[in-house]
Write an enzyme that holds these catalytic residues in place. Structure first.
Site, PDB file in Angstrom:
ATOM      1  N   LYS A   1     -21.216  36.297 -27.789  1.00  0.00           N
ATOM      2  CA  LYS A   1     -20.350  36.904 -28.786  1.00  0.00           C
ATOM      3  C   LYS A   1     -19.426  35.833 -29.390  1.00  0.00           C
ATOM      4  CE  LYS A   1     -16.711  40.113 -29.298  1.00  0.00           C
ATOM      5  NZ  LYS A   1     -15.893  41.096 -29.334  1.00  0.00           N
TER       6      LYS A   1
ATOM      7  N   LYS B   1     -12.992  33.011 -29.997  1.00  0.00           N
ATOM      8  CA  LYS B   1     -12.188  31.799 -29.821  1.00  0.00           C
ATOM      9  C   LYS B   1     -12.228  31.314 -28.384  1.00  0.00           C
ATOM     10  CE  LYS B   1      -8.895  30.034 -31.870  1.00  0.00           C
ATOM     11  NZ  LYS B   1      -8.694  28.740 -32.507  1.00  0.00           N
TER      12      LYS B   1
ATOM     13  N   LYS C   1     -10.726  42.940 -19.803  1.00  0.00           N
ATOM     14  CA  LYS C   1      -9.946  41.766 -20.230  1.00  0.00           C
ATOM     15  C   LYS C   1      -9.372  41.007 -19.032  1.00  0.00           C
ATOM     16  CE  LYS C   1      -9.639  40.755 -24.632  1.00  0.00           C
ATOM     17  NZ  LYS C   1      -9.062  41.527 -25.720  1.00  0.00           N
TER      18      LYS C   1
END
Ligand code: TRP
Ligand code: SF4
Length: 324
Positions: free
Chosen positions: A194, A197, A113
Site C-alpha cells: 500500500k 509515507k 495502528k
C-alpha cells in the site's frame, strides 16, 4: 440548498499519488456540486506524531499547497486547518463524556495502528479518542456526507452512534452523516505494498521528473517474468495497477500483450512514466505558482473564518442541550 460535505486529511508530509487518486481528486469533483468543507487534520496528526511535532508546520503548508495545486478552489469550497477552530476540540471534550470506552476499543483502526506503528507509544488518551475527535469534526458542521476510503467506515459508523446517543440524551441536535465511499482503486506503492509515507514507497506530487523516472524504474513488476519471452501476469504487477488508473483506454490491450509476452516491461514502464509526467505537469506548474503567490496563510485564514461561523453555532447548541 446544496447538501453539505466534510472531509479531512492528515498532514503527514507531502501529498502522494495515492492521496491524489484516492481522495483529493474526488474532493475536486465534489466542490462543484456540494457545499464542501475540507480541512487539514493537524490535531489528528498529533495523536500519533506527538513526540516530534517540529515538522508539522511545514507539513501543513506543503499539504495545503498540494490541495490547491490538485484543484481545490477556495472560491468553491472552504479549506481550513482543524486546530484553528477550537470548537472542534471543545465538542470533542463534550462527546468524550458520553462515549463508552468499549466503543473506542473495538474500532478496528485502534488495534491495527498500534500494531503497525510499533515504534510509537500509542497507549495514550488522545489516540484512543481519535475517532471521537473525528466525530466532532463531522458533526460540528452537520455534514450530510463524508467522502472517505473504506478504512474510515468504522469511524463514520461511530460518528453516527455518538450523534444518536447525544440526540437521545439531550434532544435532536446532530445530523446523522452518511459516508460517501470513494470507489477508486488503491494505488500500490513502488514496492507493491500500500502506498504510504511510513513505508517510504510513495511518489509525491512534487517529485521531480528525475525522481519520478527513477521510482517507476524501481517498480516491482511480475517476478515470474525474468526474460521478455516469459509470459506475464499483469494481476501481480505494480505497473499494471497504474496503467489501470492512468491508461484506462488501453488496459485490455496491455493485459493481452503482457500475457502473450509481446510487451516488454521496460517499454511498458516507459509508456506509463510518460503518461504520469504529463498528468502531473499542470499540477506541478500550479504548485510553483502557488508558492510564488505566498497566499497559503490567507486562504487558510479565510476558510477558518467561514467554517468557524457554523462550528460556533453548533457548539453553542450542544452546550445548551447539555445544560451548560
Ligand atoms: N481519519 C481521517 C484519515 O486518516 C482523517 C480525518 C480526520 C477525517 N477527521 C475527519 C476524515 C473527518 C473525514 C472526516 O483519513
Ligand atoms: Fe507489468 Fe507491463 Fe511488465 Fe506486464 S509488461 S509485467 S504489465 S510492466
Amino acid at each position: 440548498m446544496k447538501k453539505r460535505i466534510l472531509s479531512g486529511i492528515q498532514p503527514s508530509g507531502k501529498a502522494h499519488l495515492g492521496n491524489l487518486i484516492g481522495a483529493i481528486e474526488n474532493w475536486v469533483k465534489l466542490q462543484d456540486e456540494y457545499d464542501c468543507y475540507f480541512f487539514i487534520a493537524d490535531l489528528h496528526a498529533l495523536t500519533t506524531g506527538y513526540e516530534k511535532p517540529k515538522k508539522l508546520k511545514e507539513d501543513i503548508e506543503e499539504l495545503t499547497i498540494d490541495l490547491l495545486a490538485a484543484g481545490l478552489d477556495p472560491e468553491k469550497c472552504t479549506i481550513f486547518k482543524q486546530s484553528d477552530i477550537a470548537e472542534h476540540s471543545e465538542l470533542h471534550l463534550l462527546f468524550s463524556m458520553i462515549t463508552p470506552l468499549p466503543w473506542l476499543e473495538r474500532v478496528p483502526t485502534y488495534k491495527s495502528k498500534i500494531n503497525e506503528l510499533k515504534e510509537k507509544d500509542l497507549s495514550t488518551y488522545g489516540f484512543l479518542g481519535y475517532p471521537v475527535l473525528q466525530a466532532a469534526d463531522i458533526l460540528i458542521y452537520k455534514a450530510d456526507f463524508v467522502p472517505v476510503g473504506e478504512d474510515q467506515l468504522p469511524h463514520i459508523e461511530l460518528t453516527r452512534e455518538i450523534a444518536r446517543r447525544f440526540n437521545y440524551f439531550y434532544g435532536e441536535t446532530f445530523v446523522l452523516p452518511k459516508d460517501l465511499l470513494t470507489s477508486v482503486p488503491v494505488l500500490p506503492g513502488i514496492d507493491g505494498r500500500k502506498m504510504s509515507k511510513s513505508y517510504g514507497n510513495t511518489i509525491a506530487l512534487s517529485d521531480s521528473k528525475d525522481e519520478i523516472i527513477k521510482k517507476v524504474n524501481q517498480m516491482i513488476t511480475d517476478p515470474a517474468r525474468v526474460k521478455k519471452e516469459d509470459n506475464g501476469h499483469p494481476d501481480v504487477c505494480t505497473v499494471f495497477s497504474y496503467h489501470k488508473v492512468f491508461n484506462k483506454e488501453k488496459i485490455s490491450a496491455i493485459e493481452k500483450e503482457c500475457k502473450a509476452a509481446s510487451r516488454g516491461c521496460v517499454a511498458c514502464k516507459k509508456e506509463f512514466v510518460e503518461l504520469l509526467l504529463a498528468y502531473l505537469a499542470p499540477i506541478q506548474a500550479r504548485r510553483a505558482e502557488i508558492i510564488k503567490q505566498k497566499s497559503i496563510i490567507k486562504i487558510l485564514d479565510s476558510g477558518c473564518g467561514k467554517a468557524r461561523v457554523i462550528a460556533a453555532k453548533t457548539l453553542n447548541e450542544a452546550k445548551l442541550a447539555m445544560g451548560l
